[in-house]
Scaffold this motif. Structure first.
Motif: not given
Length: 73
Positions: A65, A42-43
């Motif tokens: 995350n 997600s990053k």
């Protein structure tokens, strides 16, 4: 390429190995584990062998995350 863990259908959780619990030396079935992105997907973390590891479901879900997970999570 098939990993050694996939050939054996088992692996250990590197975060469990850091703890002083009953799971320290546990060998998990792959069905009890999840693939974790070291740098979160997600990053912008890549999905490749250098950025992925197998964790037990408990540690993977606790990590979320974040890049690192404290063994006590």
């Amino acid at each position: 390429m098939i990993s050694d863990a996939e050939k054996k259908d088992t692996s250990n959780c590197p975060l469990c190995a850091l703890e002083n619990t009953g799971n320290k030396t546990k060998i998990w079935k792959l069905s009890e584990m999840e693939t974790d992105h070291v740098s979160a997907w997600s990053k912008g973390g890549a999905t490749n062998s250098s950025n992925c590891q197998m964790l037990c479901k408990t540690h993977n879900r606790a990590k979320g995350n974040r890049r690192e997970c404290h063994p006590s999570l």
